[in-house]
Every structure is written in structure tokens, then in C-alpha cells.
Write an enzyme that holds these catalytic residues in place. Structure first.
Site, PDB file in Angstrom:
ATOM      1  N   GLU A 166     -46.063 -12.996  38.056  1.00  0.00           N
ATOM      2  CA  GLU A 166     -44.802 -12.646  38.729  1.00  0.00           C
ATOM      3  C   GLU A 166     -44.448 -13.759  39.695  1.00  0.00           C
ATOM      4  OE1 GLU A 166     -44.874  -9.041  41.072  1.00  0.00           O
ATOM      5  OE2 GLU A 166     -45.331  -7.774  39.341  1.00  0.00           O
ATOM      6  N   GLU A 222     -33.937  -2.987  40.208  1.00  0.00           N
ATOM      7  CA  GLU A 222     -34.556  -1.672  40.024  1.00  0.00           C
ATOM      8  C   GLU A 222     -34.252  -0.790  41.229  1.00  0.00           C
ATOM      9  OE1 GLU A 222     -38.748  -2.083  38.295  1.00  0.00           O
ATOM     10  OE2 GLU A 222     -38.195  -4.149  38.740  1.00  0.00           O
ATOM     11  N   LYS A 281     -37.032   1.231  43.561  1.00  0.00           N
ATOM     12  CA  LYS A 281     -38.154   0.635  44.279  1.00  0.00           C
ATOM     13  C   LYS A 281     -38.004   0.912  45.773  1.00  0.00           C
ATOM     14  CE  LYS A 281     -40.192  -3.101  43.135  1.00  0.00           C
ATOM     15  NZ  LYS A 281     -40.359  -4.555  43.103  1.00  0.00           N
ATOM     16  N   GLU A 331     -36.128  -5.444  47.813  1.00  0.00           N
ATOM     17  CA  GLU A 331     -36.986  -4.897  46.757  1.00  0.00           C
ATOM     18  C   GLU A 331     -36.199  -4.444  45.531  1.00  0.00           C
ATOM     19  OE1 GLU A 331     -40.228  -4.698  46.186  1.00  0.00           O
ATOM     20  OE2 GLU A 331     -40.477  -5.973  47.928  1.00  0.00           O
TER      21      GLU A 331
END
Ligand code: NAG
Ligand code: NAG
Ligand code: NAG
Ligand code: NAG
Ligand code: NAG
Ligand code: NAG
Ligand code: NAG
Length: 492
Positions: A263, A317, A320, A326
């Protein structure tokens, strides 16, 4: 026409050549902690259309595994921390999982890695001790199925496994993790699996912006940081973090273990305090990252080394937890439009296309290959006129580009609009291999094809760039690649 056919053939040859000459890989993480994402089938189409070849998922979701069957996309799948206990306790649990969740879909769905646990040192419960036993059981299950050479087993870590990361040469593992790291490193070394690490210069900058320059974090620094022990010069934090890990491995005599970045990325939006989280910075980081990695630049301690890197993340997303950033790491909005343009110029493919002089004239256009299958063309056309945001009105009945009323002609028009609106890079002409670039203006009668720079509207929102991961590679295969390249050029 003859030229067209030659071009198609040469393009195919080029693609073959790139496959042979594969070096560092760029993949993308497909996190699904959101309630508004497209279905896995749609995601599989998106991923293919953008030529993303490597994808990391965080579980072994059956819909996802099925969706990627026969796509050629290579998956890294995960066993979540919550499952470590059963996997570590009984061999039969790992056997059953493999038999029921993986084997029915393999090899139609390509799987190359299984990550057992994720960043366990950051996990709330002390699950670290479960990791190696679980890895061992998964490995044994794979061996029984005869797949232990084809599917590698590892586990991902945060850079928090190090107690020191600066200067890189002083990199060292935190001794309080030694109880599980030592057997882990032995496992990786024995099985020739990579050490997987998630690297975030963004956090290093955000949490320490007094001492870290933004340019250094974004690969944009004009100054260098010197490692006083080795004399090596560092121009970016990414390299410094990788080398810190490398020296930590060396210190324990595990320097031969390959490092893989599972990542990394940069958020495009954050809370008011997170000033560095912006589309511009995200674009800069990821663009520079790709350029840095794709031609096997390596790091100061290991120049020329291949490094596989997964960009976090495919989508924003919305579920999250945590700060605003985030939920904003995605390359794409859930609606499948891109958050910012990722420029791939400077990559091997682009260089070669230029050398091949496809772009030497004043304009380039992107059209559909007449040899592509009807199914592929149709789905690429549907995509371009749908999620791709192309204005397809001109190919509707009675409009200037409706005739000739066939798929190749309609797809060509739509592909070219998309291509011109998205930076006219060869990536923007991917369309799952059904598009190719030409320097001959395809316009006819009153059907006018868009040319470069003729329309800039909405480019910042709809642009996206299909990722590819192929590149030329240095070292042993350079010669072969050069030979093939010469062959390739001879067709022009
Ligand atoms: C976690 O568990 C291991 C082994 O059970 C133990 O040695 C270690 O000290 C524990 N770590 C923490 C932070 O509790
Ligand atoms: C090492 O890990 C322990 C346990 O997680 C932590 O308390 C400690 O702060 C870490 N030490 C360093 C120098 O990071
Ligand atoms: C940041 O730099 C200052 C002065 O240069 C130094 O005193 C301080 O320890 C540094 N902080 C960190 C976290 O490195
Ligand atoms: C490719 O790698 C070399 C170093 O090996 C580097 O100087 C060059 O800038 C890289 N190319 C790109 C486009 O980044
Ligand atoms: C591409 O074409 C231009 C003009 O025709 C020429 O000057 C240039 O040398 C060519 N480049 C290559 C790499 O062949
Ligand atoms: C390309 O552009 C230049 C000036 O921009 C022009 O003089 C030339 O005629 C153009 N060539 C073609 C083939 O259109
Ligand atoms: C881009 O698209 C998103 C969602 O599709 C929208 O919320 C946003 O306002 C758009 N931004 C621009 C600059 O058009």
C-alpha cells in the site's frame, strides 16, 4: 488500410514485447469499506478498461473472485486479522478454506499472493503471535494442493515494525516485535516470499510537517538528504523508508528477502487541518511514484532493483472511520469517474510509442481496432458512453457519425472523444486492448473527430488514466528487449 493493419499488428507485437520485458509492477488496492461501490462485475470491467493488471483485495470474497475470472488480472487476496485465530489453530481450517473459497475459482481467477493478517502490530488485540502459525497452515494447505510454488504466502506490515527509520542505514526492527518477526523472517526467507510493507510518506509529513518537507514526501525535492553512515543521497521519503526496512532486514541477516510495497498513496481530500490532502498533491505523488518505480530505478541502497508497488486505493471508501482523509484515498469515485488525472508520461510504453513515431505528426487520434471481438468492442463502447462520460450523441441515428452504422466506427468515435478529453496519452487509448492510436485524422464528411486540445471541458473530473504495469526492465533482459524493440520499430 494497409497501414492500419500494420499498426494493429505492431501494437499487438508491442504488447507481447512488454509482457516479456516486465520489470517492476504497479497494482492497485481494491478496498471495499463503503456502501456505494459498483458491483464487483462492474469493477472488473473498470479495472480491465484501465489496464490495471494487479489488484490487492483484503479478503477472499466470492463475488470478487468470480468477477475477475478470465480477466487476466492477478489478485493478491487476504485473510483478515479476525480470522487469524481459526487459521492458526487447526490445519483443517486452512485446508477447508482453500478447498471451498479458492480452488473452485482458481486458476480462472489468477491469484499470486495470500496475505495472512494485515498490519498486525497496529491491530487492537495482540494477534501478532498468531500470524506465523496461520501462515504455516495456509502454506501447508497450498502445498497439499500443489500450489505452494504458484501462490506465495506473506503478511503485510506497517512501517511501525521499525523502531528507527532515520537515517535509513540505522533502520532497525522494534525488538518488542521480535518474538513473531524472527520466525516470520525465517518463513519468508525459506519460502522465497516477499516482506510486505505499507508505506505512507503522507502520514510522515502530516504528523511531522515541521521537520519533513512536502516536496521530499512528494518526490519533488530539489535538495537531497544525506545518510551520514553510507554517504547515500535521498531525494524522496519513499526511498528512505524502503531502505530503512532493507537495512533492518540486513541487520538480521535477511537482506536477501525481497521487499514489496502493498500500500502507498495520497489522499485527495482531508479535514481542514490536513492541508496536504488535495487532488493536486495526490496526483503529484502517484504520478511521481509510478514514474519512479516503473523503470526499475530502485533505491539508493539497491539501485536498479525491481519493486512491486500497490497504490491505495481504487475507490474512495465512505465507511472508513477516522479523519476526513481516510475516506478520500481513491483514484475513482464510486460512480467510476476518476478523482484526478494520473499522468503516465515518461513510462516505457509512452517512450516507445514516441520512438515509433506514432505521435510525430501534429495530431493523434484513438480508434477502435477492427480485429477486436464484438463483445469487447461493445463493452468498451458502453463504458465510454456511460461511466467514461463521453458525449456519444453524434453516433446516434441521423447524426453525422451514425453512418457507417457499425460497431468499429461507433467505438472509434467514442474512444477518440475519451482519449482527447483525457490527456491523449496511450493509456487513455487502452480500452482493454481494443483501442489504438493513429496519426491519421479519421474524420470524414461531416463527422468530425475531436483533436488534441479541442475540448477541455470537465477534464479535471472525468479524466482517469488506465494504469498499466508493463515496462522495460534493466539488466539481463535489456538486450532481448532492445532486439524486440528494433523488430517493433522495423514495422514503421
Ligand atoms: C503479545 O503476545 C506475545 C506472545 O503471546 C507476547 O510475547 C507479547 O509480549 C505480547 N505483546 C503485547 C504488546 O502484549
Ligand atoms: C516498540 O513497540 C512497543 C510495543 O508496541 C511500543 O510500546 C514502543 O513504543 C515501540 N518502540 C519504538 C521505539 O517505536
Ligand atoms: C524537529 O527538528 C527540531 C529542530 O531541527 C528538533 O529539535 C526536533 O527534535 C525534531 N523533531 C523530530 C520529531 O524529529
Ligand atoms: C528512469 O530511471 C532513471 C535512473 O535509472 C532516472 O534517472 C530517470 O529519471 C527515470 N525515468 C523517469 C521517467 O523517471
Ligand atoms: C519522427 O519523425 C520526425 C519527423 O518525421 C523525425 O524528425 C524524427 O527523427 C522521428 N523520430 C524517430 C525517433 O524516428
Ligand atoms: C504541423 O504544424 C505546423 C505548425 O504548427 C504546420 O506548419 C504544419 O504544416 C503542420 N503539419 C501537418 C502535417 O499538418
Ligand atoms: C466531480 O464529480 C463529483 C462526483 O461525480 C462531483 O461531486 C464534483 O463536484 C465534480 N467536480 C467537478 C470539479 O466537476
Amino acid at each position: 488500410m494497409a497501414r492500419g493493419v500494420r499498426l494493429v499488428f505492431a501494437t499487438l507485437l508491442l504488447l507481447t514485447l512488454l509482457d516479456v520485458c516486465r520489470g517492476s509492477k504497479i497494482g492497485v488496492c481494491y478496498g471495499r469499506n463503503a456502501d456505494d461501490l459498483p458491483t464487483p462485475d462492474k469493477v472488473a470491467k473498470l479495472v480491465q478498461l484501465h489496464n490495471i493488471k494487479y489488484l490487492r483485495i483484503y479478503d477472499s470474497n466470492i463475488q470478487v473472485l468470480k468477477a475477475f475470472a478470465n480477466t487476466g488480472v492477478e489478485l493478491m487476496i487476504g485473510i483478515p486479522n479476525l480470522d487469524l485465530l481459526p487459521f492458526s489453530q487447526f490445519q483443517t481450517n486452512a485446508d477447508t478454506w482453500l478447498k471451498n473459497s479458492i480452488l473452485p475459482y482458481y486458476p480462472a481467477t489468477k491469484i499470486a499472493y495470500i496475505t495472512v493478517g494485515a498490519e498486525v502490530t497496529e491491530a487492537p488485540n495482540n494477534v501478532s503471535a498468531l500470524v506465523v502459525p496461520a501462515m504455516q497452515n495456509v502454506f501447508t494447505a497450498l502445498r497439499k494442493a500443489g500450489l505452494h510454488k504458484k501462490i506465495k504466502v506473506s503478511s503485510t506490515h506497517s512501517l511501525g515494525v521499525l523502531s528507527r527509520s532515520f537515517p535509513p542505514s540505522a533502520g532497525a526492527f522494534n525488538s518488542s516485535h521480535a518474538f513473531f518477526l524472527k520466525p516470520l523472517l525465517e518463513f519468508l526467507s525459506e519460502k522465497e516470499s516477499p516482506f510486505m510493507v505499507d508505506l505512507y510518506p503522507y502520514f510522515a509529513y502530516r504528523d511531522n510537517s515541521h521537520n519533513v518537507s512536502l516536496d521530499y514526501a512528494l518526490f519533488e525535492s530539489s535538495s537531497e538528504v544525506i545518510d551520514p553512515n553510507t554517504g547515500l543521497l535521498y531525494t524522496n521519503m519513499f526511498d528512505a523508508q524502503i531502505d530503512a526496512l532493507y537495512y533492518a532486514l540486513m541487520a538480521l541477516n535477511f537482506g536477501a528477502i525481497k521487499i514489496m510495497v502493498t500500500e502507498t498513496g495520497w489522499p485527495s481530500k482531508g479535514s481542514t487541518k490536513e492541508t496536504a490532502a488535495s487532488p493536486d498533491n495526490a496526483q503529484t505523488y502517484n504520478t511521481n511514484l509510478i514514474r519512479h518505480v516503473i523503470n526499475d530505478t530502485g533505491t539508493p541502497a539497491k539501485p536498479g532493483d525491481e519493486l512491486d508497488v500497490y497504490i491505495f486505493s481504487l475507490f474512495n471508501e465512505n465507511r472508513k472511520p477516522g479523519l476526513e482523509s481516510e475516506r478520500n484515498w481513491g483514484l475513482f469515485y464510486p460512480g467510476q469517474t476518476s478523482v484526478y488525472k494520473l499522468d503516465f508520461t515518461g513510462r516505457g510504453v509512452v517512450d516507445m510509442t514516441t520512438e515509433a513515431n506514432v505521435t510525430s505528426s501534429n495530431g493523434t487520434w484513438c480508434i477502435a481496432s477492427s480485429t477486436a471481438s464484438e463483445v469487447d468492442l461493445q463493452s468498451a463502447l458502453d463504458w465510454a458512453c456511460g461511466p467514461g462520460n463521453v458525449d456519444c450523441s453524434a453516433i446516434q441515428p441521423s447524426q453525422p457519425c451514425f453512418e457507417p452504422d457499425n460497431l468499429v466506427s461507433h467505438a472509434s468515435y467514442a474512444f477518440n472523444n475519451y482519449y482527447q478529453q483525457n490527456g491523449a496519452t496511450d493509456i487513455a487509448c487502452g480500452f482493454g486492448g481494443t483501442g489504438y492510436r493513429t496519426n491519421k485524422n479519421p474524420s470524414y464528411d461531416s463527422c468530425l473527430y475531436m483533436t488534441t486540445g479541442s475540448k477541455k471541458t470537465a477534464a479535471s473530473n472525468i479524466t482517469m488514466s488506465p494504469l498499466t504495469s508493463s515496462s522495460t526492465r534493466k539488466g539481463s533482459s535489456t538486450w532481448i528487449c532492445s532486439c524486440l524493440l528494433v523488430t517493433f520499430l522495423a514495422f514503421f
